[in-house]
Design a protein around this motif. Sequence first.
Motif, PDB file in Angstrom:
ATOM      1  N   GLY A 251      91.080 128.426  83.242  1.00 43.39           N
ATOM      2  CA  GLY A 251      91.953 127.836  84.251  1.00 43.39           C
ATOM      3  C   GLY A 251      91.371 127.882  85.648  1.00 43.39           C
ATOM      4  O   GLY A 251      92.117 127.771  86.638  1.00 43.39           O
ATOM      5  N   THR A 252      90.056 128.036  85.758  1.00 41.23           N
ATOM      6  CA  THR A 252      89.403 128.075  87.061  1.00 41.23           C
ATOM      7  C   THR A 252      89.427 126.688  87.702  1.00 41.23           C
ATOM      8  O   THR A 252      89.154 125.686  87.040  1.00 41.23           O
ATOM      9  CB  THR A 252      87.955 128.558  86.920  1.00 41.23           C
ATOM     10  N   PHE A 253      89.742 126.636  88.972  1.00 39.32           N
ATOM     11  CA  PHE A 253      89.784 125.361  89.693  1.00 39.32           C
ATOM     12  C   PHE A 253      88.374 124.916  90.071  1.00 39.32           C
ATOM     13  O   PHE A 253      87.483 125.745  90.323  1.00 39.32           O
ATOM     14  CB  PHE A 253      90.608 125.482  90.974  1.00 39.32           C
ATOM     15  N   LEU A 254      88.203 123.596  90.159  1.00 34.42           N
ATOM     16  CA  LEU A 254      86.976 123.001  90.677  1.00 34.42           C
ATOM     17  C   LEU A 254      87.337 122.097  91.846  1.00 34.42           C
ATOM     18  O   LEU A 254      88.197 121.221  91.722  1.00 34.42           O
ATOM     19  CB  LEU A 254      86.271 122.174  89.597  1.00 34.42           C
ATOM     20  N   VAL A 255      86.706 122.329  92.991  1.00 35.39           N
ATOM     21  CA  VAL A 255      86.830 121.418  94.124  1.00 35.39           C
ATOM     22  C   VAL A 255      85.571 120.549  94.102  1.00 35.39           C
ATOM     23  O   VAL A 255      84.464 121.030  94.321  1.00 35.39           O
ATOM     24  CB  VAL A 255      86.986 122.178  95.453  1.00 35.39           C
ATOM     25  N   SER A 256      85.764 119.276  93.832  1.00 33.99           N
ATOM     26  CA  SER A 256      84.688 118.430  93.321  1.00 33.99           C
ATOM     27  C   SER A 256      83.651 117.999  94.356  1.00 33.99           C
ATOM     28  O   SER A 256      82.472 117.903  94.046  1.00 33.99           O
ATOM     29  CB  SER A 256      85.308 117.190  92.692  1.00 33.99           C
ATOM     30  N   THR A 257      84.051 117.680  95.571  1.00 35.14           N
ATOM     31  CA  THR A 257      83.158 117.204  96.642  1.00 35.14           C
ATOM     32  C   THR A 257      82.155 116.169  96.128  1.00 35.14           C
ATOM     33  O   THR A 257      80.983 116.213  96.467  1.00 35.14           O
ATOM     34  CB  THR A 257      82.406 118.374  97.314  1.00 35.14           C
ATOM     35  N   THR A 258      82.636 115.235  95.328  1.00 35.95           N
ATOM     36  CA  THR A 258      81.711 114.290  94.700  1.00 35.95           C
ATOM     37  C   THR A 258      81.358 113.096  95.574  1.00 35.95           C
ATOM     38  O   THR A 258      80.326 112.474  95.391  1.00 35.95           O
ATOM     39  CB  THR A 258      82.279 113.815  93.344  1.00 35.95           C
ATOM     40  N   ALA A 259      82.193 112.768  96.562  1.00 36.02           N
ATOM     41  CA  ALA A 259      81.898 111.606  97.401  1.00 36.02           C
ATOM     42  C   ALA A 259      80.612 111.795  98.192  1.00 36.02           C
ATOM     43  O   ALA A 259      79.886 110.834  98.445  1.00 36.02           O
ATOM     44  CB  ALA A 259      83.058 111.325  98.351  1.00 36.02           C
ATOM     45  N   LEU A 260      80.311 113.025  98.552  1.00 35.96           N
ATOM     46  CA  LEU A 260      79.114 113.251  99.363  1.00 35.96           C
ATOM     47  C   LEU A 260      77.840 112.904  98.597  1.00 35.96           C
ATOM     48  O   LEU A 260      76.803 112.642  99.207  1.00 35.96           O
ATOM     49  CB  LEU A 260      79.074 114.679  99.902  1.00 35.96           C
ATOM     50  N   THR A 261      77.893 112.926  97.259  1.00 39.35           N
ATOM     51  CA  THR A 261      76.692 112.653  96.485  1.00 39.35           C
ATOM     52  C   THR A 261      76.236 111.201  96.594  1.00 39.35           C
ATOM     53  O   THR A 261      75.111 110.880  96.207  1.00 39.35           O
ATOM     54  CB  THR A 261      76.891 113.014  95.000  1.00 39.35           C
TER      55      THR A 261
ATOM     56  N   LYS B 282      67.285 114.987  93.559  1.00 41.23           N
ATOM     57  CA  LYS B 282      67.306 115.558  92.208  1.00 41.23           C
ATOM     58  C   LYS B 282      68.710 116.010  91.800  1.00 41.23           C
ATOM     59  O   LYS B 282      69.130 115.810  90.661  1.00 41.23           O
ATOM     60  CB  LYS B 282      66.349 116.750  92.138  1.00 41.23           C
ATOM     61  N   VAL B 283      69.434 116.612  92.751  1.00 47.67           N
ATOM     62  CA  VAL B 283      70.713 117.231  92.409  1.00 47.67           C
ATOM     63  C   VAL B 283      71.841 116.210  92.327  1.00 47.67           C
ATOM     64  O   VAL B 283      72.691 116.270  91.415  1.00 47.67           O
ATOM     65  CB  VAL B 283      71.061 118.328  93.436  1.00 47.67           C
ATOM     66  N   PHE B 284      71.892 115.255  93.247  1.00 45.42           N
ATOM     67  CA  PHE B 284      73.045 114.366  93.333  1.00 45.42           C
ATOM     68  C   PHE B 284      73.273 113.531  92.069  1.00 45.42           C
ATOM     69  O   PHE B 284      74.417 113.396  91.632  1.00 45.42           O
ATOM     70  CB  PHE B 284      72.940 113.471  94.569  1.00 45.42           C
ATOM     71  N   PRO B 285      72.229 112.956  91.443  1.00 46.17           N
ATOM     72  CA  PRO B 285      72.487 112.209  90.202  1.00 46.17           C
ATOM     73  C   PRO B 285      73.080 113.087  89.100  1.00 46.17           C
ATOM     74  O   PRO B 285      73.976 112.650  88.373  1.00 46.17           O
ATOM     75  CB  PRO B 285      71.097 111.684  89.818  1.00 46.17           C
ATOM     76  N   GLN B 286      72.597 114.325  88.967  1.00 45.08           N
ATOM     77  CA  GLN B 286      73.156 115.218  87.968  1.00 45.08           C
ATOM     78  C   GLN B 286      74.596 115.589  88.315  1.00 45.08           C
ATOM     79  O   GLN B 286      75.454 115.711  87.437  1.00 45.08           O
ATOM     80  CB  GLN B 286      72.306 116.486  87.842  1.00 45.08           C
ATOM     81  N   ALA B 287      74.868 115.747  89.613  1.00 44.81           N
ATOM     82  CA  ALA B 287      76.220 116.094  90.045  1.00 44.81           C
ATOM     83  C   ALA B 287      77.226 115.028  89.640  1.00 44.81           C
ATOM     84  O   ALA B 287      78.361 115.336  89.237  1.00 44.81           O
ATOM     85  CB  ALA B 287      76.245 116.296  91.554  1.00 44.81           C
ATOM     86  N   LYS B 288      76.847 113.764  89.729  1.00 44.63           N
ATOM     87  CA  LYS B 288      77.748 112.678  89.352  1.00 44.63           C
ATOM     88  C   LYS B 288      78.106 112.776  87.873  1.00 44.63           C
ATOM     89  O   LYS B 288      79.272 112.583  87.487  1.00 44.63           O
ATOM     90  CB  LYS B 288      77.092 111.329  89.659  1.00 44.63           C
ATOM     91  N   GLN B 289      77.125 113.082  87.043  1.00 43.82           N
ATOM     92  CA  GLN B 289      77.391 113.223  85.610  1.00 43.82           C
ATOM     93  C   GLN B 289      78.265 114.442  85.331  1.00 43.82           C
ATOM     94  O   GLN B 289      79.157 114.408  84.484  1.00 43.82           O
ATOM     95  CB  GLN B 289      76.070 113.339  84.852  1.00 43.82           C
ATOM     96  N   THR B 290      78.020 115.518  86.067  1.00 43.56           N
ATOM     97  CA  THR B 290      78.778 116.752  85.849  1.00 43.56           C
ATOM     98  C   THR B 290      80.255 116.552  86.123  1.00 43.56           C
ATOM     99  O   THR B 290      81.110 116.995  85.344  1.00 43.56           O
ATOM    100  CB  THR B 290      78.229 117.878  86.741  1.00 43.56           C
ATOM    101  N   ILE B 291      80.600 115.894  87.231  1.00 50.74           N
ATOM    102  CA  ILE B 291      82.014 115.731  87.556  1.00 50.74           C
ATOM    103  C   ILE B 291      82.691 114.817  86.548  1.00 50.74           C
ATOM    104  O   ILE B 291      83.860 115.021  86.185  1.00 50.74           O
ATOM    105  CB  ILE B 291      82.196 115.216  89.005  1.00 50.74           C
ATOM    106  N   SER B 292      81.971 113.812  86.036  1.00 45.54           N
ATOM    107  CA  SER B 292      82.557 112.957  84.999  1.00 45.54           C
ATOM    108  C   SER B 292      82.866 113.766  83.742  1.00 45.54           C
ATOM    109  O   SER B 292      83.923 113.593  83.117  1.00 45.54           O
ATOM    110  CB  SER B 292      81.610 111.801  84.668  1.00 45.54           C
TER     111      SER B 292
END
Length: 408
Positions: free
Chosen positions: A276-286, A304-314
């Motif tokens: 039940g841990t919350f995630l604050v996504s901050t995905t728009a910055l990517t 390198k990080v931002f493309p992986q971040a987009k997949q992670t939040i999905s």
Amino acid sequence: MPDPTATALHGRGVLDIDTGDIIEPGFVRVEGNRIAEVGSDKGIASDCDEVIELPELTLLPGFMDMEVNFFMGGPGAGLFDPVQTNPAKMTLRATANARRTLRAGFTTVRNLGLFVKTGGYLLDVALAEAIEAGWVDGPRIVPAGHAITPTGGHLDPTMFQALGPDVLPITVEEGVADGIDEIRRAVRYQIKYGAQLIKCCGSGGVMSHTGPAGAQQYSTEELTAIADEAHRRGLKVATHCHGDQAVRSAIEAGIDCIEHGFLMEDDTIQLMVDTGTFLVSTTALTENWDVSNQAPELQEKAAKVFPQAKQTISKAIEAGVKIATGSDAPAIWHGRNAEELVTLIKRGMTPLGAIRAATTVSADLIDAPDLGRIAPGMLADIIGMPGDPLTEIQRVQFVMKDGKVYRR
């Protein structure tokens, strides 16, 4: 005291955040700073002191942003603010950032960790109190005081500009703490002077000059000490965290909320669901953050990080992680916080899910049961958006907070 004034809002419709239905036409009766009645019956507006006609707007609960820093960015901000700008000027500029954020429809925020030299003053606590007192306009602020970070960690202010030794000495009270004893002292100091949650640094960051973005910076034992100290005082803990192992360590330590989580793997995403841990996504910055003025090595890290971040939040959306909105402003400019909702939809969240992330889920994260819904008894935080928000998130054109209109 006089009886509370009664104000009626008459909009195109009112979104029921729980059912996902839009009540048409929409009437909301506000008495004082609370919602008294909601429905389609125009009788709700009878005997009100004022009826505000909003025929083209759908009324929604005030949005919330769970990661902003009002003391960075904004009018006249520069790269070397930590050594060129004093705390008084930072606070005055923060009032402009707060007003802009409120007018954008965000009526509650978490100011998630100062990482500037302040002489030990908790500037965000002072700003929150000034807004609460009505001295300046801004959203309701849940302040974290100074972020707790190791020497050279991602939230150490001297790291961002790669400053030399002794250029900007930071004290334990200002959040730079090494080892369990210093950590406990730093956390206790923030609580003593008004912090309502604790922010700490679990891993490196994309803008870190000190190592990989995902490298764990506090040990599991140190993270556990932070969580223990805060929880015994009734406060939650949020941690800046990218790396998969760092996120797992934070969850095992009992930390309540992961900020970013860009490099999580599937098993860790499932662990967030299970705990039940919350995630604050901050995905728009990517995709919306202009990093062209950053050092070449940091631009390379972002690439390198931002493309992986987009997949992670999905993946996190699909798995059912509890996701609350967070813009990480000023990575997304103050006042453009709603870009986070738009991007969550692009990542696979429904429009209603994105609105809930900015309302009910965020309210759960900050333990605010009287926020996040337009319903009788709730605080009168209400915004108006053109058209159908379940089809398209548009620019907010009406803002009420605590029963007071700030944008009409």
